[in-house]
Scaffold this motif. Structure first.
Motif, PDB file in Angstrom:
ATOM      1  N   THR A   1       5.460  -3.182   3.162  1.00  0.00           N
ATOM      2  CA  THR A   1       5.772  -4.396   2.419  1.00  0.00           C
ATOM      3  C   THR A   1       5.784  -5.570   3.388  1.00  0.00           C
ATOM      4  O   THR A   1       5.712  -5.389   4.606  1.00  0.00           O
ATOM      5  CB  THR A   1       7.151  -4.313   1.741  1.00  0.00           C
ATOM      6  OG1 THR A   1       8.170  -4.251   2.762  1.00  0.00           O
ATOM      7  CG2 THR A   1       7.275  -3.106   0.831  1.00  0.00           C
ATOM      8  N   GLU A   2       5.916  -6.762   2.825  1.00  0.00           N
ATOM      9  CA  GLU A   2       6.135  -7.947   3.652  1.00  0.00           C
ATOM     10  C   GLU A   2       7.633  -8.249   3.693  1.00  0.00           C
ATOM     11  O   GLU A   2       8.327  -7.846   4.619  1.00  0.00           O
ATOM     12  CB  GLU A   2       5.326  -9.121   3.105  1.00  0.00           C
ATOM     13  CG  GLU A   2       3.825  -8.925   3.296  1.00  0.00           C
ATOM     14  CD  GLU A   2       3.009 -10.107   2.800  1.00  0.00           C
ATOM     15  OE1 GLU A   2       3.572 -11.002   2.127  1.00  0.00           O
ATOM     16  OE2 GLU A   2       1.800 -10.147   3.100  1.00  0.00           O
ATOM     17  N   ASN A   3       8.142  -8.952   2.669  1.00  0.00           N
ATOM     18  CA  ASN A   3       9.557  -9.312   2.633  1.00  0.00           C
ATOM     19  C   ASN A   3      10.387  -8.385   1.748  1.00  0.00           C
ATOM     20  O   ASN A   3      11.614  -8.466   1.751  1.00  0.00           O
ATOM     21  CB  ASN A   3       9.721 -10.747   2.139  1.00  0.00           C
ATOM     22  CG  ASN A   3       8.857 -11.724   2.921  1.00  0.00           C
ATOM     23  OD1 ASN A   3       8.742 -11.618   4.137  1.00  0.00           O
ATOM     24  ND2 ASN A   3       8.239 -12.663   2.226  1.00  0.00           N
ATOM     25  N   GLY A   4       9.743  -7.547   0.988  1.00  0.00           N
ATOM     26  CA  GLY A   4      10.446  -6.662   0.070  1.00  0.00           C
ATOM     27  C   GLY A   4      11.023  -5.439   0.763  1.00  0.00           C
ATOM     28  O   GLY A   4      10.525  -4.989   1.796  1.00  0.00           O
ATOM     29  N   ASN A   5      12.079  -4.882   0.162  1.00  0.00           N
ATOM     30  CA  ASN A   5      12.725  -3.699   0.710  1.00  0.00           C
ATOM     31  C   ASN A   5      11.935  -2.434   0.388  1.00  0.00           C
ATOM     32  O   ASN A   5      11.192  -2.374  -0.596  1.00  0.00           O
ATOM     33  CB  ASN A   5      14.139  -3.561   0.151  1.00  0.00           C
ATOM     34  CG  ASN A   5      15.044  -4.704   0.561  1.00  0.00           C
ATOM     35  OD1 ASN A   5      14.796  -5.370   1.566  1.00  0.00           O
ATOM     36  ND2 ASN A   5      16.092  -4.937  -0.206  1.00  0.00           N
ATOM     37  N   ILE A   6      12.127  -1.416   1.218  1.00  0.00           N
ATOM     38  CA  ILE A   6      11.553  -0.091   1.001  1.00  0.00           C
ATOM     39  C   ILE A   6      12.699   0.906   0.924  1.00  0.00           C
ATOM     40  O   ILE A   6      13.532   0.968   1.838  1.00  0.00           O
ATOM     41  CB  ILE A   6      10.587   0.308   2.128  1.00  0.00           C
ATOM     42  CG1 ILE A   6       9.426  -0.679   2.224  1.00  0.00           C
ATOM     43  CG2 ILE A   6      10.070   1.724   1.914  1.00  0.00           C
ATOM     44  CD1 ILE A   6       8.491  -0.410   3.399  1.00  0.00           C
ATOM     45  N   ASN A   7      12.749   1.679  -0.158  1.00  0.00           N
ATOM     46  CA  ASN A   7      13.805   2.681  -0.346  1.00  0.00           C
ATOM     47  C   ASN A   7      13.173   4.018  -0.692  1.00  0.00           C
ATOM     48  O   ASN A   7      12.463   4.140  -1.697  1.00  0.00           O
ATOM     49  CB  ASN A   7      14.753   2.255  -1.472  1.00  0.00           C
ATOM     50  CG  ASN A   7      15.475   0.960  -1.167  1.00  0.00           C
ATOM     51  OD1 ASN A   7      16.326   0.913  -0.293  1.00  0.00           O
ATOM     52  ND2 ASN A   7      15.122  -0.102  -1.884  1.00  0.00           N
ATOM     53  N   LEU A   8      13.428   5.026   0.135  1.00  0.00           N
ATOM     54  CA  LEU A   8      12.938   6.373  -0.093  1.00  0.00           C
ATOM     55  C   LEU A   8      14.121   7.327  -0.174  1.00  0.00           C
ATOM     56  O   LEU A   8      14.978   7.341   0.735  1.00  0.00           O
ATOM     57  CB  LEU A   8      12.014   6.839   1.040  1.00  0.00           C
ATOM     58  CG  LEU A   8      10.530   6.450   0.971  1.00  0.00           C
ATOM     59  CD1 LEU A   8      10.347   4.944   1.036  1.00  0.00           C
ATOM     60  CD2 LEU A   8       9.754   7.117   2.102  1.00  0.00           C
TER      61      LEU A   8
ATOM     62  N   THR B   1       2.390  -3.645  -0.883  1.00  0.00           N
ATOM     63  CA  THR B   1       2.596  -4.821  -1.716  1.00  0.00           C
ATOM     64  C   THR B   1       2.845  -6.011  -0.806  1.00  0.00           C
ATOM     65  O   THR B   1       2.920  -5.860   0.422  1.00  0.00           O
ATOM     66  CB  THR B   1       3.753  -4.622  -2.709  1.00  0.00           C
ATOM     67  OG1 THR B   1       3.818  -5.729  -3.606  1.00  0.00           O
ATOM     68  CG2 THR B   1       5.087  -4.475  -1.991  1.00  0.00           C
ATOM     69  N   SER B   2       2.948  -7.184  -1.393  1.00  0.00           N
ATOM     70  CA  SER B   2       3.061  -8.406  -0.596  1.00  0.00           C
ATOM     71  C   SER B   2       4.243  -9.225  -1.081  1.00  0.00           C
ATOM     72  O   SER B   2       4.911  -8.889  -2.068  1.00  0.00           O
ATOM     73  CB  SER B   2       1.772  -9.221  -0.693  1.00  0.00           C
ATOM     74  OG  SER B   2       1.511  -9.569  -2.047  1.00  0.00           O
ATOM     75  N   GLY B   3       4.491 -10.361  -0.381  1.00  0.00           N
ATOM     76  CA  GLY B   3       5.572 -11.246  -0.777  1.00  0.00           C
ATOM     77  C   GLY B   3       6.904 -10.523  -0.822  1.00  0.00           C
ATOM     78  O   GLY B   3       7.271  -9.793   0.099  1.00  0.00           O
ATOM     79  N   SER B   4       7.636 -10.702  -1.906  1.00  0.00           N
ATOM     80  CA  SER B   4       8.949 -10.072  -2.056  1.00  0.00           C
ATOM     81  C   SER B   4       8.878  -8.735  -2.788  1.00  0.00           C
ATOM     82  O   SER B   4       9.916  -8.157  -3.133  1.00  0.00           O
ATOM     83  CB  SER B   4       9.892 -11.014  -2.805  1.00  0.00           C
ATOM     84  OG  SER B   4       9.363 -11.343  -4.085  1.00  0.00           O
ATOM     85  N   GLY B   5       7.673  -8.231  -3.034  1.00  0.00           N
ATOM     86  CA  GLY B   5       7.524  -6.953  -3.712  1.00  0.00           C
ATOM     87  C   GLY B   5       8.168  -5.817  -2.935  1.00  0.00           C
ATOM     88  O   GLY B   5       8.041  -5.727  -1.715  1.00  0.00           O
ATOM     89  N   ALA B   6       8.864  -4.931  -3.649  1.00  0.00           N
ATOM     90  CA  ALA B   6       9.570  -3.806  -3.048  1.00  0.00           C
ATOM     91  C   ALA B   6       8.859  -2.493  -3.387  1.00  0.00           C
ATOM     92  O   ALA B   6       8.080  -2.419  -4.340  1.00  0.00           O
ATOM     93  CB  ALA B   6      11.011  -3.759  -3.534  1.00  0.00           C
ATOM     94  N   ILE B   7       9.159  -1.461  -2.607  1.00  0.00           N
ATOM     95  CA  ILE B   7       8.638  -0.123  -2.868  1.00  0.00           C
ATOM     96  C   ILE B   7       9.818   0.835  -2.924  1.00  0.00           C
ATOM     97  O   ILE B   7      10.623   0.914  -1.984  1.00  0.00           O
ATOM     98  CB  ILE B   7       7.638   0.315  -1.791  1.00  0.00           C
ATOM     99  CG1 ILE B   7       6.419  -0.608  -1.807  1.00  0.00           C
ATOM    100  CG2 ILE B   7       7.214   1.773  -2.010  1.00  0.00           C
ATOM    101  CD1 ILE B   7       5.383  -0.276  -0.745  1.00  0.00           C
TER     102      ILE B   7
END
Length: 261
Positions: free
Chosen positions: A132-139, A101-107
């Motif tokens: 991601t770009e600026n968004g956080n990633i949480n697994l 994803t891009s921008g502030s989109g998170a995964i």
């Protein structure tokens, strides 16, 4: 399965079984894949196998791209995958999968394996690339009778961002098994080349005793000014070994914390 730009996309069979073996794009809208009840957060009382991306019901595998990005600055959508299993499969399984994803989109990925299930979150066949770009990633992978999060494929896998924070957690209730382990390589914070993320990177585990801890072999972490935390979720981790090469050359940390959260 392309959708009009900015449209929210939800694929849910809650409670039930879910296979995703075609590309999904939202043009910047949110994408949610789940077999969990949206109210109770649980699967059904019968048999259910969680969410498998890149795998079909006949267990054939294909490359899948799930894309919530948009060319407009800071307008990417969120990608959420929630899966729970109580049979001989995983809560969430990714095979030959790209999530971006891009921008502030998170995964956000949540895989839960209950009684009778296997691993909470599994990278099984083929490379997995999450970015991601600026968004956080949480697994987060949790399991009652197996490892919380495990990478089975013997290849390179990537969890990277430009500036978003990255959190990877594994939890297990199975004595003697590590909360997190890897057979394949996992690059966290970068793609194996260039600078790392400017965000924070957190790797945490919770085991059930037997000094199983986390197996951090084949993990390679890199930041470019973010804080690095490696240790327990705060609820117990019997053993923690930091292998040589875990924090790669050229990584720059604003702070390093090793141990309990």
């Amino acid at each position: 399965m392309p959708n009009p730009a900015g449209q929210t996309t939800t694929y849910s069979t809650a409670p039930g079984n879910e296979y995703i073996y075609a590309n999904v794009s939202s043009g910047g809208g949110d994408i949610t894949l789940s077999n969990m009840n949206p109210i109770t957060g649980a699967g059904s009382s019968g048999g259910y196998i969680g969410v498998a991306v890149g795998s079909s019901p006949s267990l054939t595998y294909t490359t899948v791209v799930i894309d919530a990005s948009n060319t407009v600055a800071n307008s990417g959508g969120n990608i959420t995958i929630n899966g729970e299993s109580n049979t001989s499969r995983q809560g969430v399984e990714l095979d030959y999968t790209t999530l971006r994803t891009s921008g502030s989109g998170a995964i956000n990925l949540l895989g839960k394996a209950g009684s009778g299930g296997q691993k909470g979150l599994l990278f099984y066949q083929g490379a997995v690339d999450i970015s991601t770009e600026n968004g956080n990633i949480n697994l987060l992978g949790t399991a009652l009778s197996d490892q919380g999060f495990y990478i089975n494929n013997a290849t390179n896998n990537y969890i990277s961002s430009v500036s978003g924070n990255i959190t990877v957690q594994g939890m297990t209730a199975a004595s003697g098994l590590p909360a997190l382990g890897s057979n394949g390589n996992l690059y966290i914070g970068w793609t194996g080349a260039g600078a790392g993320t400017t965000g924070n990177v957190t790797i945490q585990g919770q085991d059930a005793g037997g000094a199983a801890g986390m197996n951090l072999s084949n993990l390679f972490l890199k930041t470019d000014g973010g804080a690095l935390t490696i240790g327990s979720t705060g609820n117990g981790l019997g053993n923690l070994t930091i292998p040589s090469g875990l924090i790669v050359d050229g990584s720059v940390e604003s702070a390093v914390t090793i141990g309990d959260a």
